[in-house]
Design an enzyme around this catalytic site. Structure first.
Site, short mmCIF file in Angstrom:
data_model
loop_
_atom_site.label_atom_id
_atom_site.label_comp_id
_atom_site.label_asym_id
_atom_site.label_seq_id
_atom_site.Cartn_x
_atom_site.Cartn_y
_atom_site.Cartn_z
N LYS A 43 0.83 -1.21 0.00
CA LYS A 43 0.00 0.00 0.00
C LYS A 43 0.86 1.26 0.00
CE LYS A 43 -4.35 -1.80 1.53
NZ LYS A 43 -5.52 -1.77 2.36
N LYS A 49 -4.00 -8.34 -6.82
CA LYS A 49 -5.32 -8.70 -6.28
C LYS A 49 -6.35 -7.60 -6.55
CE LYS A 49 -5.72 -6.90 -1.67
NZ LYS A 49 -6.64 -6.90 -0.60
N LYS A 52 -10.42 -2.54 -3.59
CA LYS A 52 -11.39 -1.44 -3.63
C LYS A 52 -10.74 -0.15 -4.07
CE LYS A 52 -13.15 -2.82 0.66
NZ LYS A 52 -12.06 -2.49 1.55
N1 AQP Z 1 -9.05 -9.76 -4.09
C1 AQP Z 1 -9.47 -10.42 -3.03
N2 AQP Z 1 -9.69 -11.75 -3.09
C2 AQP Z 1 -10.14 -12.44 -2.00
N3 AQP Z 1 -10.40 -11.83 -0.81
C3 AQP Z 1 -10.17 -10.51 -0.71
N4 AQP Z 1 -10.32 -9.63 0.29
C4 AQP Z 1 -9.97 -8.40 -0.13
N5 AQP Z 1 -9.60 -8.43 -1.40
C5 AQP Z 1 -9.70 -9.73 -1.80
C6 AQP Z 1 -10.79 -9.99 1.62
O1 AQP Z 1 -11.83 -9.10 1.98
C7 AQP Z 1 -11.77 -8.85 3.38
C8 AQP Z 1 -11.80 -7.38 3.67
O2 AQP Z 1 -10.73 -6.69 3.12
P1 AQP Z 1 -10.45 -5.18 3.60
O3 AQP Z 1 -11.30 -4.22 2.92
O4 AQP Z 1 -10.53 -5.07 5.06
O5 AQP Z 1 -8.98 -5.00 3.25
P2 AQP Z 1 -8.21 -5.25 1.94
O6 AQP Z 1 -7.77 -6.68 1.95
O7 AQP Z 1 -7.18 -4.20 1.93
O8 AQP Z 1 -9.31 -5.07 0.79
P3 AQP Z 1 -9.22 -4.21 -0.51
O9 AQP Z 1 -10.41 -4.51 -1.33
O10 AQP Z 1 -7.90 -4.37 -1.16
O11 AQP Z 1 -9.44 -2.78 0.04
P4 AQP Z 1 -8.54 -1.50 -0.02
O12 AQP Z 1 -8.30 -1.24 -1.45
O13 AQP Z 1 -9.40 -0.48 0.64
O14 AQP Z 1 -7.32 -1.80 0.75
C9 AQP Z 1 -10.51 -9.53 3.90
O15 AQP Z 1 -10.90 -10.77 4.47
C10 AQP Z 1 -9.71 -9.76 2.67
O16 AQP Z 1 -8.87 -10.89 2.79
#
Ligand code: AQP
Length: 359
Positions: A132, A215, A218
């Protein structure tokens, strides 16, 4: 509401963690934008499938969200939208305490105590911070983003959690939580349950449609990157047709980075249909990438349809979600307070005079 499942004894009585309840689950998602099919397949779907066997705490982790700058109005909207999406994904308040992290102050307090016990070297190893922060301007990388894993550890440990259902990307943070629990227990006496990560067999890591080697996220900006849970069928078809594939022809699961796009589409298909891998490969034998994309798009549309219709019904009901969040926060705070009181005693904070039991 009284918690029927005592988890820890008062510090002045006995240090033993007492369990008289089904195994406990804790997990959460950050309200940082539109939830996507990666969040659904890696987290929400599994949560709903597991709920009846466990005592579940599902959190909307807004304090984690602010580790990266957020627009306050958007944060409020995302928080309420996530709560509705948790319910629309099938989480039942009969089994699940669905609450907002900032409504339970104990998260911040235990987060600080654990931050003070975390060696810097442990945080330096965290992949998520490296990934990040690499995408951000140096001056906008906050100390909160760096210490994110210690707040996550507090979230989990406060509830004496046994299992943490998450996508593959969060495995390292759950391991750090376990290490911290062990460290605290050996320094101060048995206090925390050691949690285990629970990673889904299929859908543990969904990749970006436009970036199949990274991956789905969001916060990624590409319009064709993620399918969000509220995308219409037309938008889903459009995004899917633009998904990156390769110049090969075979439609097979593969670990070859060059074939990551096709592998990702097959993984999405499998996670939505629950069909075995061989049956999927046989189904697509002799077909082209156009067919693959159309079929996967229809599976996603069909898989999300019940969730979307429940979501729009819930939104019509308005205030009911705020009421549920308030009630759940009360239960969460009560359970969290049991652990936090014990932790305060363990580390040597004196009790408020009004909390000291008369002897
Ligand atoms: N691409 C993914 N595939 C499978 N699982 C995923 N998770 C996130 N992306 C994937 C799972 O969703 C849960 C919540 O994630 P989060 O929002 O708390 O944090 P993150 O992993 O940082 O998710 P994002 O979508 O990438 O958000 P941003 O961009 O805001 O950081 C977790 O259980 C995660 O494993």
């Amino acid at each position: 509401m009284t918690d029927q499942s005592p988890t820890v004894a008062s510090a002045t009585d006995t240090p033993t963690v007492i369990k008289q309840r089904p195994p406990r689950i804790f997990s959460g998602i950050q309200p940082t934008g539109q939830l996507h099919i990666g969040n659904y397949l890696g987290a929400l779907k599994q949560w709903a499938q597991l709920q009846s066997k466990y005592d579940n705490f599902y959190c909307i982790v807004d304090m984690h969200a602010i580790t990266i700058p957020q627009d306050p109005q958007e944060l409020r909207e995302s928080t309420r939208r996530n709560a509705a999406l948790y319910l629309a994904s099938g989480l039942d308040p009969k089994y699940c305490t669905i609450f907002v992290q900032s409504h339970v102050a104990a998260h911040a307090e235990l987060g600080w105590i654990l931050t003070c016990l975390t060696p810097l070297g442990w945080l330096n190893r965290m992949h998520q911070f490296k990934d990040k922060s690499a995408k951000m301007q140096a001056e906008s990388i906050s100390a909160g983003l760096y210490t994110y894993p210690t707040l996550m550890a507090a979230d989990i440990l406060l509830y004496q959690t046994d299992l943490v259902p998450v996508g593959d990307d969060q495995k390292q943070h759950v391991e750090l939580t376990r290490d911290l629990a062990q460290r605290f227990n050996s320094m101060f006496g048995e206090t925390f349950t050691l949690p285990d990560a629970m990673i889904p067999v299929s859908g543990a890591r969904i990749m970006g449609l436009d970036t199949p080697n990274a991956k789905m996220s969001k916060s990624a900006i590409g319009e064709g990157h993620a399918i969000t849970l509220l995308d219409s069928p037309e938008v889903i078809r459009k995004k899917m047709m633009r998904a990156t594939t390769d110049s090969h022809r075979e439609i097979k699961f593969s670990t070859d980075p060059e074939r990551a796009g096709v592998n990702n589409l097959l993984t999405i298909y499998q996670a939505f249909t629950d069909e075995p891998g061989e049956a999927i490969e046989a189904h697509f034998e002799g077909k082209g990438y156009g067919d693959l994309k159309k079929t996967v798009a229809e599976a996603v549309i069909e898989g999300l349809a019940p969730l979307q219709s429940r979501y729009y019904e819930l939104v019509k009901e308005g205030g009911a979600i705020d009421e549920l969040l308030a009630k759940s926060a009360e239960r969460a705070a009560e359970v969290a307070a049991q652990t936090l009181d014990l932790v305060r005693d363990r580390v040597g904070f004196i009790r408020l005079a009004s909390k000291v039991k008369p002897s």
